[in-house]
Motif scaffolding. Structure first.
Motif, PDB file in Angstrom:
ATOM      1  N   GLY A 184     -32.948 -32.320  70.082  1.00 25.54           N
ATOM      2  CA  GLY A 184     -33.863 -31.040  70.802  1.00 25.54           C
ATOM      3  C   GLY A 184     -34.518 -32.061  72.045  1.00 25.54           C
ATOM      4  N   LEU A 185     -34.648 -32.850  72.022  1.00 29.29           N
ATOM      5  CA  LEU A 185     -34.717 -33.081  73.851  1.00 29.29           C
ATOM      6  C   LEU A 185     -33.867 -33.682  74.668  1.00 29.29           C
ATOM      7  N   LEU A 186     -32.542 -33.435  73.757  1.00 28.73           N
ATOM      8  CA  LEU A 186     -31.577 -33.491  74.979  1.00 28.73           C
ATOM      9  C   LEU A 186     -31.325 -31.542  75.417  1.00 28.73           C
ATOM     10  N   ARG A 189     -32.409 -19.837  61.734  1.00 32.71           N
ATOM     11  CA  ARG A 189     -31.355 -19.671  61.840  1.00 32.71           C
ATOM     12  C   ARG A 189     -30.936 -18.498  61.695  1.00 32.71           C
ATOM     13  N   GLN A 190     -31.387 -17.232  61.272  1.00 34.58           N
ATOM     14  CA  GLN A 190     -32.019 -16.328  61.496  1.00 34.58           C
ATOM     15  C   GLN A 190     -32.554 -15.872  61.941  1.00 34.58           C
ATOM     16  N   THR A 191     -33.543 -16.631  62.937  1.00 32.70           N
ATOM     17  CA  THR A 191     -34.540 -15.704  64.327  1.00 32.70           C
ATOM     18  C   THR A 191     -34.010 -16.354  65.269  1.00 32.70           C
ATOM     19  N   LEU A 192     -33.473 -17.589  65.884  1.00 33.84           N
ATOM     20  CA  LEU A 192     -33.003 -17.990  66.731  1.00 33.84           C
ATOM     21  C   LEU A 192     -31.716 -16.859  67.775  1.00 33.84           C
ATOM     22  N   PRO A 193     -31.132 -15.973  66.913  1.00 32.29           N
ATOM     23  CA  PRO A 193     -29.846 -15.210  67.533  1.00 32.29           C
ATOM     24  C   PRO A 193     -30.477 -14.343  68.324  1.00 32.29           C
ATOM     25  N   LEU A 250     -34.335 -35.872  56.396  1.00 32.82           N
ATOM     26  CA  LEU A 250     -33.748 -35.527  57.427  1.00 32.82           C
ATOM     27  C   LEU A 250     -34.009 -36.604  58.665  1.00 32.82           C
ATOM     28  N   SER A 251     -33.068 -37.462  59.175  1.00 32.81           N
ATOM     29  CA  SER A 251     -33.564 -38.680  60.461  1.00 32.81           C
ATOM     30  C   SER A 251     -34.457 -37.839  61.838  1.00 32.81           C
ATOM     31  N   VAL A 252     -35.825 -37.942  61.173  1.00 33.67           N
ATOM     32  CA  VAL A 252     -36.692 -37.015  62.200  1.00 33.67           C
ATOM     33  C   VAL A 252     -36.252 -37.647  63.953  1.00 33.67           C
ATOM     34  N   ASP A 255     -31.290 -25.015  61.023  1.00 29.36           N
ATOM     35  CA  ASP A 255     -31.886 -25.848  59.770  1.00 29.36           C
ATOM     36  C   ASP A 255     -32.563 -27.001  60.117  1.00 29.36           C
ATOM     37  N   ARG A 256     -32.312 -28.070  60.828  1.00 31.64           N
ATOM     38  CA  ARG A 256     -32.330 -29.162  61.092  1.00 31.64           C
ATOM     39  C   ARG A 256     -33.968 -29.157  62.088  1.00 31.64           C
ATOM     40  N   PHE A 257     -34.308 -27.877  63.155  1.00 32.80           N
ATOM     41  CA  PHE A 257     -34.787 -27.444  63.381  1.00 32.80           C
ATOM     42  C   PHE A 257     -35.764 -27.233  63.130  1.00 32.80           C
TER      43      PHE A 257
END
Lengths: 330, 317, 252
Positions: free
Chosen positions: B224-226, B262-266, B215-217, B198-200
């Protein structure tokens, strides 16, 4: 009013002459250095001189081709941060070579004399490149960054396809084309020099004769059409010349992606002229000077002949990013 | 929502095919009676199948992440300098501390990948915002620049062969038991990303929206970078970088299902596994008994798909 | 005279113009007006052969634009598109000098230089003549491009939204100069205008386009009526008069 015009005309008239003369002197000096520096006496003097002359000719040829083709291409693309290589011209040439060997077989095609093979390759290259990139640039003018990205990805596609064909085909056939897939200023293909020289000379002369039309083309499509330029025909003709020149440099030393960027950037920066009558010779001189001087430095002074192409690419890539960040992409 | 079952079926079919195709005969029904086949399966076929699936899934998820980070659909971990950064890190530790343990090498590779990606983010932040297509171009060029540093250094130290396996087209023939397990870390990083999906998704809407939603950008950016860097570094070290997976798969899935991560990542992960499995199979079959690198197939297929994405008519207007 | 016969046009499958037939009278200032997306720019670009003609015929001063060589057309009409960003680093005077290219093809004569000087003077660009184009403001660059089209010295001058980027005084000055070209030199001008009051104040002939068709055409007094404009813009519009010319009032 008349004053204002002469003011505009004066720097434009005088400066390029001096710049071109200076560049020519520089090239002569570098070439002399290349030929005679550290040349011992003795019996093999003539042999060494011949060897050096061959390489000098090849380097000059490639430098001129890259310089002239990049400036011409940038004008057609209305963009100062592109080179034919970034847009996949040389990848197309490598693919074409691979495909010809793969489809026509090692006995038939690769067995031809090098000159005949080369000439048929570049003929095909001119046809394909002007059709493909002509379509891309004439259609893509509305969205230039997308057109660039398309070219870049086409380059990747061509390289992958060439690699694929190379892996699938006979190893003996593959060896024929493999040499052409990587840039090297050491392993110069000397057999092609005379014919490559002739082709380059003709293409450069043709480009120079087009320079007035290229000046108009640089005003953008609408203005060029309004001024009565046969826009499409000029674009196709210019791209054909670019294809010729890229074929020559790729055949002689292999692909060089960013080198042209430095050369064209320097040509624009030094001459500060928008006239292709000045820009094209300047780019040719600069290209030849950098390559000969660079190779002299790396091969004779640093003893690291292999790395010139890498260093040139690195510097060119950084220069590209610099241009991008300075907002010169348009 | 019939995409998920269809992809799952395709995945199972490709996995079975991946297990059965190869130089040695392996009949899945006769395993009990055939110890040699069992050995081939456990030591070679299964690791390879898992390596391929993990790589495809993790790289695709990394693609989604990097696209959310830079808010541009036309980038991937292979065009952001990430892979070249990882290779540079590996090169550095190979030269300076050749005896260092594996975990340290992985840490260095991940850190270097992170640094290169951060450089990419810094570069594109200075580009004019409306020039969408400049972002991928800058990424490709930056990859080239970092790549030429890698080539230069490797050349000086006679390590070109390593660079060839890291950055050359990805190849799975070396993925056997004991040589592929690092990819599970990449898989783990992808799962971690899914937990923060969700954050992404919110990050993809822009800084102001994200901040507005509390959100803390910066923190999400770092996460994400990690994840992107770890995935890429693991892939680079074990099988070599694969082109276009992280670029094309997220685009195709977003086109069909939208961007609710959340739905699409899988689905993205599944689709990535399917794509790379298919390419690996083609690579194993097309010149049998020899193999091609799967990356080569992906280069052709991925470039074609990408050009199509680039030039298809927009869905609306 | 420009004759347009049965011209239709599509861009990427979307119809832009439907079966346009009309005439632009010579020795007049013709304004093309209409709401966004009406097709007025497309029509002008078709006349100026900046877009390829898909269906129909267009003749400019007797020259069929589909068959006349483009360099011949460049001596009959000058056309200025909206896109004026150029890649080369040119000084203003050098840019304007390109307006003479159709006449000399790379070898300018003294007469060509005189035309250029006159164009620069006409558009009050003398103080900027030595400046590079990328150092000029949007409005200055716009005027330089118009001066280039002017230097082309053609019977017809076609301008696509030339008032973009211009402030009120320069917009007014440009319209006055176009007016003078028509009245004193007998040239013919066609402009696409976004702001309908400029058409009301300066044009002799108006063509109003809506959804790719001509809604009305003729003299300003005939076209600029409350009923017609309200239909053209789908909004209630009142008309007033100022110094004997119609004035469009859009204050609701």
């Amino acid at each position: 009013m008349a004053e204002a015009l002469t003011l505009a005309a004066r720097p434009a008239a005088l400066r390029p002459v001096w710049v071109l003369a200076g560049l020519a002197c520089l090239l002569a000096a570098v070439s002399a250095l290349w030929m005679w520096q550290g040349l011992g006496g003795g019996g093999n003097r003539g042999f060494v001189l011949g060897l050096r002359a061959n390489k000098l000719a090849a380097l000059a040829l490639v430098g001129v081709s890259v310089g002239v083709s990049t400036v011409t291409f940038q004008t057609v693309a209305a963009n100062r941060v592109l080179t034919p290589s970034i847009m996949g011209f040389d990848a197309l040439y490598v693919l074409l070579q691979t495909a010809l060997v793969a489809s026509l077989g090692i006995a038939g095609f690769a067995g031809l004399p090098a000159t005949a093979k080369f000439l048929s390759e570049i003929a095909l290259m001119v046809l394909l490149a002007s059709a493909l990139f002509g379509t891309l640039m004439l259609q893509g003018a509305r969205d230039i960054p997308r057109m660039i990205l398309t070219g870049v990805i086409l380059g990747v596609l061509f390289r992958s396809l060439a690699g694929f064909m190379g892996r699938v085909m006979d190893p003996a056939q593959y060896a024929v084309v493999q040499a052409a897939s990587f840039a090297s200023f050491n392993r110069v293909n000397a057999t092609l020099l005379p014919v490559a020289g002739a082709v380059t000379l003709l293409a450069v002369l043709a480009a120079w004769r087009m320079s007035a039309r290229l000046d108009v083309l640089a005003l953008g499509r609408d203005a060029a059409v309004s001024l009565g330029l046969r826009h499409q025909a000029v674009v196709i003709a210019a791209l054909s010349l670019v294809a010729l020149l890229v074929s020559v440099s790729t055949a002689v030393v292999g692909p060089v992606a960013f080198f042209g960027l430095i050369v064209a950037g320097l040509a624009h920066g030094l001459t500060r002229s928008a006239s292709h009558g000045v820009l094209l010779p300047a780019a040719g001189l600069i290209g030849a000077t950098i390559l000969i001087g660079g190779q002299w430095l790396f091969e004779r002074q640093l003893g690291q002949a292999a790395t010139l192409s890498v260093v040139v690419e690195f510097a060119g890539g950084l220069f590209f990013l610099y241009l991008l960040l300075k907002g010169r992409i348009r | 929502m019939r995409i998920l079952p269809a992809l799952s079926l395709a995945l199972i079919a490709l996995m079975l095919a991946s297990l059965t195709i190869g130089a040695a005969q392996v009949d899945l029904r006769m395993l009990r009676q055939d110890p040699l086949a069992m050995l081939v399966l456990v030591e070679s076929r299964l690791p390879r199948m898992l390596a391929v699936a993990l790589t495809g899934a993790a790289l695709s998820v990394a693609g989604v992440l990097i696209q959310a980070l830079v808010r541009n659909r036309f980038v991937g971990p292979d065009t952001s300098g990430t892979a070249e950064g990882a290779a540079l890190g590996l090169l550095a530790i190979t030269i300076w501390a050749p005896a260092s343990p594996l975990w340290l090498r992985m840490v260095v590779a991940s850190l270097a990948a992170m640094a290169a990606t951060a450089l990419f983010l810094a570069v594109i932040r200075r580009l004019p915002a409306r020039e969408v297509m400049l972002v991928p171009i800058a990424g490709i060029i930056l990859s080239g620049v970092v790549g030429s540093v890698v080539t230069f250094v490797a050349w000086q130290h006679d390590l070109m062969q390593f660079v060839g396996t890291w950055l050359g087209s990805g190849e799975f023939s070396g993925a056997i038991a004991g040589r592929y397990e690092l990819l599970w870390i990449a898989g783990g990083a992808a799962v971690l990303a899914w937990l923060a999906a969700d954050r992404f998704a919110i990050l993809g809407l822009g800084d102001s929206v994200a901040t507005g939603l509390g959100l803390s950008v910066d923190a999400v950016m770092r996460l994400g970078l990690l994840a992107v860097s770890v995935v890429t570094a693991m892939v680079v070290t074990t099988v070599g970088m694969l082109p276009f997976v992280g670029l094309v798969v997220p685009n195709l899935v977003a086109r069909l299902m939208g961007d609710n991560l959340r739905q699409t990542l899988p689905v993205v992960a599944l689709a990535g596994a399917v794509l790379v499995l298919a390419c690996d199979l083609v690579a194993r079959v097309v010149v049998a008994p020899y193999e091609l690198p799967a990356g080569l197939i992906l280069g052709v297929l991925g470039a074609g798909l990408f050009l199509w994405l680039l030039h298809r008519r927009p869905a609306h207007g | 005279m420009i004759e347009i016969r049965a011209v239709s046009h599509r861009i990427a499958g979307t119809p832009i113009l439907h079966d346009i037939t009309t005439r632009l009278p010579e020795g007049r200032l013709t304004a093309l007006i209409g709401p966004n997306g009406a097709g007025k720019s497309t029509l002008l670009r078709l006349i100026g052969r900046l877009e390829p003609l898909q269906a129909g015929r267009i003749r400019v001063a007797g020259h069929d634009i589909a068959t006349t060589p483009t360099d011949r057309l460049a001596q009959v009409m000058a056309v200025l598109g909206q896109q004026t960003l150029i890649a080369s680093r040119l000084r203003l005077a050098e840019l304007v000098a390109f307006g003479r290219w159709p006449h000399h093809k790379g070898r300018p004569t003294a007469a060509d230089r005189a035309h250029v000087a006159e164009a620069i003077r006409t558009f009050a660009l003398d103080p900027l003549a030595d400046r590079f184009m990328d150092e000029l403001s949007g409005g200055q660059a716009q005027r330089a491009h118009i001066a280039m089209a002017f230097a082309q010295d053609t019977e017809w001058l076609l301008l696509d939204e030339p008032l973009n980027n211009l402030d009120m005084s320069h917009a007014r000055a440009l319209m006055a100069r176009l007016r003078a070209l028509v009245d004193r030199q007998g040239r013919s001008v066609a402009v696409v205008l976004h702001e309908v009051n400029y058409a009301a104040a300066w044009a002799d002939h108006i063509i109003a386009l809506k959804d790719g068709s001509i809604l009305a055409e003729g003299a300003p007094d005939a076209v600029l009526t409350e009923e017609l404009l309200s239909r053209l813009y789908d909004a209630p519009i009142a008309m007033g008069r100022h110094q004997g010319r119609p004035l469009v009032l859009h204050h609701a």
